[in-house]
Design a protein around this motif. Structure first.
Motif, PDB file in Angstrom:
ATOM      1  N   GLU A 192      16.610  64.448 -90.050  1.00 47.45           N
ATOM      2  CA  GLU A 192      15.703  64.476 -88.915  1.00 47.45           C
ATOM      3  C   GLU A 192      14.401  63.766 -89.292  1.00 47.45           C
ATOM      4  N   THR A 251       9.724  56.751 -81.578  1.00 43.96           N
ATOM      5  CA  THR A 251      10.580  57.888 -81.958  1.00 43.96           C
ATOM      6  C   THR A 251      12.043  57.576 -81.658  1.00 43.96           C
ATOM      7  N   SER A 306      15.250  56.975 -84.351  1.00 46.60           N
ATOM      8  CA  SER A 306      16.557  57.638 -84.298  1.00 46.60           C
ATOM      9  C   SER A 306      17.684  56.612 -84.256  1.00 46.60           C
ATOM     10  N   GLU A 362      20.210  66.172 -85.605  1.00 41.63           N
ATOM     11  CA  GLU A 362      19.557  65.758 -84.358  1.00 41.63           C
ATOM     12  C   GLU A 362      19.628  64.244 -84.153  1.00 41.63           C
ATOM     13  N   LEU A 404      17.568  62.462 -81.123  1.00 44.42           N
ATOM     14  CA  LEU A 404      16.169  62.845 -80.907  1.00 44.42           C
ATOM     15  C   LEU A 404      15.360  61.682 -80.317  1.00 44.42           C
ATOM     16  N   GLY A 405      14.787  61.903 -79.134  1.00 46.19           N
ATOM     17  CA  GLY A 405      13.944  60.880 -78.508  1.00 46.19           C
ATOM     18  C   GLY A 405      14.687  59.745 -77.847  1.00 46.19           C
ATOM     19  N   ARG A 423      21.649  57.537 -75.385  1.00 45.32           N
ATOM     20  CA  ARG A 423      22.447  58.673 -75.834  1.00 45.32           C
ATOM     21  C   ARG A 423      23.912  58.439 -75.499  1.00 45.32           C
ATOM     22  N   THR A 439      22.706  69.839 -83.486  1.00 43.58           N
ATOM     23  CA  THR A 439      21.938  69.456 -82.296  1.00 43.58           C
ATOM     24  C   THR A 439      21.572  70.653 -81.437  1.00 43.58           C
ATOM     25  N   HIS A 440      20.544  70.466 -80.614  1.00 45.03           N
ATOM     26  CA  HIS A 440      20.187  71.492 -79.640  1.00 45.03           C
ATOM     27  C   HIS A 440      20.757  71.137 -78.267  1.00 45.03           C
TER      28      HIS A 440
END
Lengths: 131, 286
Positions: free
Chosen positions: B82, B131, B135, B154, B157-158, B164, B186-187
């Motif tokens: 991360e 950011t 990633s 993650e 992220l961003g 994605r 991941t969240h």
């Protein structure tokens, strides 16, 4: 092919049905190659094992077959097999649920038959009433 | 080299137990989701797997060999962290060359091609990347590493929705072409729900469960309708995630899908739906 990720039906079964639909519509013809499981899993962002499971359901039923090193093909007679299978489940899947919904709306069997024969049965009834 | 065995691993920092006797076997060539709330111990676990930190007790084996100071084993694991651990002043394309020194099977051409597709300017210095592009740069490095094991902390992220989508598709296509063991921490649970084969859920340093997503989802279903009727249906059943808007209510019932009471639901005019992994996750970790 559409997959509904919120549907109760597992993704692999939805995928198998979507492939069947494409065979019925003639998009995938008999004795021709279908898209690879990799293409399917990439397009729908599903785990390749899930995609493979969906395809294998159809292989087990003899609707698709594997050609070593080449990929998946639609079997000869696949369309007929799917038609037979779907006809067998037509009453349970469509007619029964139609009757259940109609009962909730207090639409009679006669009205349903009228709708099937001549379009919108209920409107016809109200027309007659107003005359 | 792709199977990871985590055997009775604990990690203690001062008075806090970040991990508490965790046993997990990660099988070869599968995609796992490592899920847990903030501070559950996900990153600690990934750091342990890559010998960045050492367990207080227990051991981690890869195909039977310890990861402890084992360069041969560690050279087959690519860890996308991360945090950014690359030299800030270096240009992206130079870092690709530099990674190749450590990962001989790193595919520089593929990394360049991926960068182009993602619109990442490889002439830029790492510190000048946004950011999202930081990633992307790290994700490209991971995908092109050709390592047997990818640990992705993650990874999106961003990233915007389009990037994605591109990332997940590339990940699946990369995995299909050359199967490897992938762990995604991941969240964004719903986003990876269909991509991962198994979920590993940890809570407060302990393993809650490790199960195939399909099995997990087939052990629950959702029911919704008029509030008082939903209440009647769920009475005496184990439920989670009860939500209501006005007089509409929905609940996730923790029973096998084939146990649902269709006759009762019909009578109460309720509808069934699929359980969400995210809802199960929330109930398991709170």
């Amino acid at each position: 092919m559409l997959i509904d990720f919120n549907s109760e039906k597992p993704i692999y079964l939805q995928l198998a049905e979507a492939i069947e639909d494409n065979i019925l519509k003639g998009i995938f013809e008999e004795e021709t190659q279908i898209v690879s499981t990799t293409e399917i899993s990439v397009k729908y962002k599903i785990n390749p094992a899930t995609a493979g499971k969906g395809v294998n359901v159809l292989v087990d039923e003899g609707i698709l077959y594997k050609k070593r090193g080449l990929g998946m093909f639609v079997s000869a007679g696949a369309k007929e097999k799917i038609l037979e299978k779907r006809r067998n489940s037509f009453y349970k899947e469509y007619v029964q649920s139609l009757l259940e919904e109609a009962a909730k709306l207090s639409i009679s069997k006669e009205d349903i038959i009228k709708m099937i024969v001549g379009g919108n049965g209920i409107e016809d009834n109200s027309d007659k009433g107003s005359k | 080299m792709k199977t990871i065995q985590i055997k009775g691993v604990s990690k203690v920092y001062g008075y806090t137990k970040a991990l508490d006797k965790v046993d997990i076997t990660i099988e070869s060539d599968r995609i796992y989701g490592l899920l847990g709330r903030n501070g559950a111990g996900k990153t600690t676990l990934l750091n342990l797997m890559t010998n960045r930190i050492f367990p207080t007790e227990g051991e981690i084996l890869i195909d039977g060999e310890t990861v402890f100071e084992n360069d041969r084993v560690l050279g087959n694991i690519f860890y996308m962290t991360e945090k950014n651990l690359y030299p800030e002043d270096e240009r992206v394309r130079n870092i690709y060359k530099w990674i190749k020194e450590f990962y001989p099977s790193f595919d520089v051409e593929y990394a360049k091609d991926l960068s182009e597709r993602f619109g990442l300017d490889t002439k830029k210095r790492v510190k000048s990347l946004s950011t999202g592009y930081t990633s992307i740069f790290k994700a490209v490095a991971a995908l092109a590493s050709n390592a047997d094991i990818l640990l992705l902390d993650e990874p999106v992220l961003g990233l915007d929705a389009n990037h994605r989508d591109m990332f997940y598709k590339e990940l699946i296509s990369n995995y299909s072409e050359s199967p490897k063991t992938i762990i995604i921490s991941t969240h964004l649970i719903e986003e990876v729900a269909s991509i991962i084969e198994e979920a590993i859920i940890i809570k407060e340093g302990k393993l809650v469960l490790k199960q195939s997503v399909e099995e997990l989802l087939s052990g629950a279903y959702m029911v919704s309708g008029e509030a008082s009727k939903v209440d009647k249906y769920i009475q005496g059943r184990k439920c989670i995630g009860i939500d209501s808007i006005g007089s509409f209510k929905s609940a996730t019932v923790l029973e096998a899908v084939n146990n649902k009471d269709e006759a009762l639901a019909e009578e109460l005019e309720l509808e069934f739906g699929k359980a969400e992994l995210q809802k199960l996750f929330i109930s398991l970790t709170t």
